[in-house]
Design a protein around this motif. Sequence first.
Motif, short mmCIF file in Angstrom:
data_model
loop_
_atom_site.label_atom_id
_atom_site.label_comp_id
_atom_site.label_asym_id
_atom_site.label_seq_id
_atom_site.Cartn_x
_atom_site.Cartn_y
_atom_site.Cartn_z
N GLU A 229 0.82 -1.21 0.00
CA GLU A 229 0.00 0.00 0.00
C GLU A 229 0.86 1.26 0.00
OE1 GLU A 229 -2.52 -0.59 3.37
OE2 GLU A 229 -3.94 -1.88 2.25
N GLU A 232 2.17 1.77 -3.41
CA GLU A 232 1.06 1.81 -4.36
C GLU A 232 1.23 0.77 -5.47
OE1 GLU A 232 0.63 5.80 -5.75
OE2 GLU A 232 0.20 6.60 -3.76
N ASP A 234 0.34 -2.77 -7.53
CA ASP A 234 -0.81 -3.60 -7.85
C ASP A 234 -0.71 -4.94 -7.13
OD1 ASP A 234 -1.54 -1.60 -9.53
OD2 ASP A 234 -1.09 -2.66 -11.38
N CYS A 252 -3.56 -5.69 -4.77
CA CYS A 252 -4.52 -4.59 -4.65
C CYS A 252 -5.43 -4.53 -5.86
CB CYS A 252 -3.77 -3.25 -4.53
SG CYS A 252 -2.59 -3.17 -3.18
N THR A 323 7.14 5.63 -3.04
CA THR A 323 6.03 5.56 -3.97
C THR A 323 6.17 6.69 -4.97
OG1 THR A 323 4.62 6.98 -2.67
CG2 THR A 323 4.56 4.64 -2.17
N SER A 326 3.26 12.10 -4.52
CA SER A 326 1.89 12.50 -4.24
C SER A 326 1.94 13.59 -3.18
CB SER A 326 1.05 11.31 -3.74
OG SER A 326 1.52 10.88 -2.49
#
Length: 364
Positions: A229, A232, A234, A252, A323, A326
């Motif tokens: 997570e 991020e 898959d 995910c 990740t 963001s």
Amino acid sequence: MEESDSEKKMEKENLGPRMDPPLGEQEGSLGWVLPNTAMKKKVLLMGKSGSGKTSMRSIIFANYIARDTRRLGATIDVEHSHVRFLGNLVLNLWDCGGQDTFMENYFTSQRDNIFRNVEVLIYVFDVESRELEKDMHYYQSCLEAILQNSPDAKIFCLVHKMDLVQEDQRDLIFKEREEDLRRLSRPLECSCFRTSIWDETLYKAWSSIVYQLIPNVQQLEMNLRNFAEIIEADEVLLFERATFLVISHYQCKEQRDAHRFEKISNIIKQFKLSCSKLAASFQSMEVRNSNFAAFIDIFTSNTYVMVVMSDPSIRLQSEGVRTPSSPAQSGPAPSARGLRGEDAYGSAESKTFMKASWFVWNRR
């Protein structure tokens, strides 16, 4: 990162390299679930002579390829081997010869010695055996001895050499055998797998077996989920380094191929063997197309990790974990050295995996 000569020698002998803890963690803290002292788990590998027991053991643990198992001879009485798995987990594997004389001795004079303190019984059936009734009789005798001496043992039945069955008949034949074996196993429960040394089904079965022997595996899965997570991904898969068996995974995003794990194990294991024949060592692999990017690299001294990302612009560097940028997770990627203290995202649950890893993911 190159493997040392001692690591290569230990891996070749199936002892596995010594397990080192992640940066900043105490020895044996793996969430990381294996303690500092070796844990031995007794595994019985049984079945009629010629059913394929030693061949599958040699492929999974001794780096044989399928065609080379033809030179293996019949097992005489009981062949013992200690297989080091994930550093401190030792599988005390008893490969029991399946000739009638030996089988009878197992149930009489050697009964207590063979069936005491068993963690797992793996019974292998040749799908084309002409003595199915005798096979079932021996299997029931094993179950009686297990019930008496190791009632908590886990039971696995492998319906082997399925490649010899016509493809359109395999599902039907396996389902019939599975129903018979489940009925005969009561009050014990058994897990059944179809297997062949010529395809990935062998890895599916043995991954499931070994999974049952890993202590505190739920904690391992929780950490893997947190790791996935955070970056991020898959999907994230964790492989044991020497055997390349899948020991944990988290997804995910739904994937179409239900057999992808064992296929990857089979393909990468064969590629690793090809590398060793050229005096080279496998370290990492990167695959990408317009739809995804996938990375395989060393994760700890005893594991590889595979990370699948939908964004093909992701690239890999050997520094730490990050990740794609963001608003909530901006800033420089933390290095492995910088992860000794609190990780960059302040996640205590993910700390073990963050410290153990050495990936950084950046958008181009």
